[in-house]
Design a protein around this motif. Structure first.
Motif, PDB file in Angstrom:
ATOM      1  N   VAL A  38       0.843  -1.195   0.000  1.00 43.37           N
ATOM      2  CA  VAL A  38       0.000   0.000   0.000  1.00 43.37           C
ATOM      3  C   VAL A  38       0.877   1.242   0.000  1.00 43.37           C
ATOM      4  N   THR A  39       0.628   2.112  -0.977  1.00 39.37           N
ATOM      5  CA  THR A  39       1.253   3.436  -1.026  1.00 39.37           C
ATOM      6  C   THR A  39       0.177   4.477  -0.780  1.00 39.37           C
ATOM      7  N   LEU A  40       0.396   5.356   0.182  1.00 33.80           N
ATOM      8  CA  LEU A  40      -0.527   6.450   0.474  1.00 33.80           C
ATOM      9  C   LEU A  40       0.015   7.740  -0.120  1.00 33.80           C
ATOM     10  N   LYS A  41      -0.827   8.447  -0.872  1.00 38.93           N
ATOM     11  CA  LYS A  41      -0.449   9.743  -1.446  1.00 38.93           C
ATOM     12  C   LYS A  41      -1.199  10.860  -0.729  1.00 38.93           C
TER      13      LYS A  41
ATOM     14  N   GLY B 296      -1.969  -6.208  -6.485  1.00 38.67           N
ATOM     15  CA  GLY B 296      -1.137  -6.244  -5.294  1.00 38.67           C
ATOM     16  C   GLY B 296      -0.493  -4.917  -4.935  1.00 38.67           C
ATOM     17  N   ARG B 297      -0.423  -3.998  -5.915  1.00 36.40           N
ATOM     18  CA  ARG B 297       0.186  -2.678  -5.652  1.00 36.40           C
ATOM     19  C   ARG B 297      -0.929  -1.641  -5.626  1.00 36.40           C
ATOM     20  N   LEU B 298      -1.281  -1.193  -4.423  1.00 34.07           N
ATOM     21  CA  LEU B 298      -2.445  -0.319  -4.220  1.00 34.07           C
ATOM     22  C   LEU B 298      -1.986   1.108  -3.932  1.00 34.07           C
ATOM     23  N   PHE B 299      -2.572   2.064  -4.657  1.00 37.58           N
ATOM     24  CA  PHE B 299      -2.231   3.483  -4.516  1.00 37.58           C
ATOM     25  C   PHE B 299      -3.442   4.184  -3.901  1.00 37.58           C
ATOM     26  N   VAL B 300      -3.320   4.608  -2.656  1.00 36.34           N
ATOM     27  CA  VAL B 300      -4.431   5.210  -1.908  1.00 36.34           C
ATOM     28  C   VAL B 300      -4.330   6.722  -2.013  1.00 36.34           C
ATOM     29  N   GLU B 301      -5.386   7.348  -2.529  1.00 36.15           N
ATOM     30  CA  GLU B 301      -5.343   8.796  -2.776  1.00 36.15           C
ATOM     31  C   GLU B 301      -6.232   9.624  -1.864  1.00 36.15           C
ATOM     32  N   GLY B 302      -7.098   9.048  -1.090  1.00 36.15           N
ATOM     33  CA  GLY B 302      -7.844   9.907  -0.174  1.00 36.15           C
ATOM     34  C   GLY B 302      -9.285   9.515  -0.023  1.00 36.15           C
ATOM     35  N   GLY B 303      -9.903  10.360   0.824  1.00 35.70           N
ATOM     36  CA  GLY B 303      -9.517  11.588   1.504  1.00 35.70           C
ATOM     37  C   GLY B 303      -8.955  11.347   2.890  1.00 35.70           C
ATOM     38  N   GLY B 304      -9.186  12.346   3.775  1.00 35.49           N
ATOM     39  CA  GLY B 304      -8.578  12.317   5.088  1.00 35.49           C
ATOM     40  C   GLY B 304      -8.987  11.132   5.938  1.00 35.49           C
ATOM     41  N   GLN B 305     -10.263  10.756   5.887  1.00 34.70           N
ATOM     42  CA  GLN B 305     -10.719   9.607   6.670  1.00 34.70           C
ATOM     43  C   GLN B 305     -10.061   8.325   6.192  1.00 34.70           C
ATOM     44  N   VAL B 306      -9.964   8.179   4.877  1.00 30.50           N
ATOM     45  CA  VAL B 306      -9.344   6.976   4.312  1.00 30.50           C
ATOM     46  C   VAL B 306      -7.867   6.927   4.687  1.00 30.50           C
ATOM     47  N   ALA B 307      -7.161   8.057   4.553  1.00 32.34           N
ATOM     48  CA  ALA B 307      -5.745   8.099   4.912  1.00 32.34           C
ATOM     49  C   ALA B 307      -5.548   7.729   6.378  1.00 32.34           C
TER      50      ALA B 307
ATOM     51  N   ARG C 107       4.388   2.756   2.022  1.00 31.71           N
ATOM     52  CA  ARG C 107       5.090   3.929   1.511  1.00 31.71           C
ATOM     53  C   ARG C 107       4.150   5.133   1.570  1.00 31.71           C
ATOM     54  N   LEU C 108       4.742   6.293   1.777  1.00 33.92           N
ATOM     55  CA  LEU C 108       3.987   7.540   1.794  1.00 33.92           C
ATOM     56  C   LEU C 108       4.630   8.512   0.814  1.00 33.92           C
ATOM     57  N   GLU C 109       3.808   9.021  -0.118  1.00 31.20           N
ATOM     58  CA  GLU C 109       4.242  10.033  -1.082  1.00 31.20           C
ATOM     59  C   GLU C 109       3.509  11.329  -0.722  1.00 31.20           C
ATOM     60  N   TRP C 110       4.239  12.293  -0.161  1.00 31.20           N
ATOM     61  CA  TRP C 110       3.608  13.501   0.385  1.00 31.20           C
ATOM     62  C   TRP C 110       4.061  14.718  -0.429  1.00 31.20           C
ATOM     63  N   PHE C 111       3.102  15.355  -1.075  1.00 31.83           N
ATOM     64  CA  PHE C 111       3.346  16.582  -1.833  1.00 31.83           C
ATOM     65  C   PHE C 111       2.825  17.766  -1.014  1.00 31.83           C
ATOM     66  N   ARG C 112       3.724  18.718  -0.717  1.00 37.61           N
ATOM     67  CA  ARG C 112       3.352  19.875   0.100  1.00 37.61           C
ATOM     68  C   ARG C 112       3.467  21.157  -0.727  1.00 37.61           C
ATOM     69  N   ALA C 113       2.366  21.886  -0.768  1.00 45.18           N
ATOM     70  CA  ALA C 113       2.361  23.168  -1.475  1.00 45.18           C
ATOM     71  C   ALA C 113       2.755  24.285  -0.511  1.00 45.18           C
ATOM     72  N   PRO C 114       3.401  25.340  -1.014  1.00 45.36           N
ATOM     73  CA  PRO C 114       3.857  26.428  -0.145  1.00 45.36           C
ATOM     74  C   PRO C 114       2.744  27.404   0.217  1.00 45.36           C
ATOM     75  N   ILE C 115       1.650  26.878   0.757  1.00 43.69           N
ATOM     76  CA  ILE C 115       0.552  27.702   1.254  1.00 43.69           C
ATOM     77  C   ILE C 115       0.142  27.202   2.626  1.00 43.69           C
ATOM     78  N   VAL C 116      -0.512  28.070   3.380  1.00 43.30           N
ATOM     79  CA  VAL C 116      -1.013  27.713   4.704  1.00 43.30           C
ATOM     80  C   VAL C 116      -2.512  27.977   4.720  1.00 43.30           C
TER      81      VAL C 116
END
Length: 216
Positions: A5-8, A143-154, A165-174
Motif C-alpha cells: 500500500v502506497t498512500l499519497k 497487489g500494488r495499491l495506490f491510496v489517494e484519499g480523503g482524510g478519513q481513508v488516509a 510507503r507515503l508520497e507527500w506533496f506539500r504546497a507552499p501555502i497555509v
C-alpha cells in the motif's frame, strides 16, 4: 497473498487538503500533479473513499502525453454503495475496471453499469475491514495499491498499520485549522503509538515539495 500500500497526500504546509468550504483544486502545481499520474501508472489499482468520489467526481486515470500503457483499476470504498449513476467512474466502468468495496451485497444498478462490487467484512459503524480489502484486492491480482484519499481513508489506513510507503506533496501555502485535514484523527493516546516512517527522499517539483517515506 498480500499486497503493498502506497498512500499519497497532496496538502498545504500545515497538512490541509481543502478549505473549510471544500475548495481543493488545485493545492499543488502541475509538476506535482504530473508526478502523481506517474505514480498511478506504477500501481495496479487506485483507491479513494466514497466522499472523495462524490465531491470531486474524479476519473482516477493516468493522463500523461507519453503514456500508452494500461490504466490502473479504480477502487472506491463505499459501504452503502452510494456512488452516483452518472459519475465518471460509473460511466466509464466498462472501459476501465472499476470496483466498489462494500459491506453489503451488490446493487444491481451498479453491476448493470459494469461496476464490480466486492463485498468484504465489516468493522464498527459498517466500515470495511481494510486488511480484508487489501487481501481481497491482492487476490484479484491488484497487489500494488495506490491510496489517494480523503482524510478519513488516509487516517484509517495509517491506524491499521497498512501503509508501506507515503508520497507527500506539500504546497507552499497555509490554510489554517479550519481547513480539512489530510489525515483524520488517529485516536492516539501516546507518542509511542504514532505511526513511524523513514524519510527516503526529498525533492522539489515546481513550487512544491515532494517527500517520500517508507515504513520502518
Amino acid at each position: 497473498m498480500g499486497g503493498s500500500v502506497t498512500l499519497k497526500l497532496a496538502t498545504s504546509l500545515d497538512g490541509r487538503i481543502a478549505t473549510a468550504g471544500g475548495e481543493s483544486r488545485w493545492i499543488t502545481g502541475p509538476q506535482a500533479r504530473e508526478a502523481v499520474h506517474r505514480l498511478r501508472a506504477e500501481h495496479d489499482a487506485v483507491l479513494v473513499g466514497v466522499e472523495t468520489a462524490l465531491a470531486d467526481d474524479p476519473e482516477l486515470t493516468v493522463r500523461l502525453e507519453d503514456w500508452s500503457g494500461r490504466q490502473p483499476v479504480r477502487v472506491v470504498l463505499d459501504s452503502r454503495q452510494r456512488l452516483a449513476d452518472g459519475c465518471r467512474l460509473v460511466a466509464t466502468a466498462r472501459d476501465i475496471p472499476t470496483y466498489v468495496v462494500s459491506t453489503t451485497p451488490p446493487e444491481p444498478r451498479l453491476t448493470a453499469a459494469g461496476v464490480r462490487v466486492l463485498q468484504v467484512a465489516a468493522l464498527g459503524e459498517d466500515r470495511p475491514d481494510l486488511r480484508d480489502v487489501v487481501a481481497r484486492l491482492a487476490d484479484e491480482g491488484f497487489g500494488r495499491l495506490f491510496v489517494e484519499g480523503g482524510g478519513q481513508v488516509a487516517g484509517s489506513f495509517l491506524r491499521c498499520g497498512l501503509v508501506d510507503r507515503l508520497e507527500w506533496f506539500r504546497a507552499p501555502i497555509v490554510i489554517g485549522g479550519e481547513g480539512r485535514p489530510g489525515i483524520a484523527a488517529l485516536a492516539l493516546s501516546a507518542l509511542a503509538d504514532a505511526p513511524r516512517l523513514r524519510r527516503i527522499e526529498v525533492s522539489q517539483v515546481g513550487d512544491d515539495l515532494w517527500e517520500r517515506y517508507e515504513r520502518i
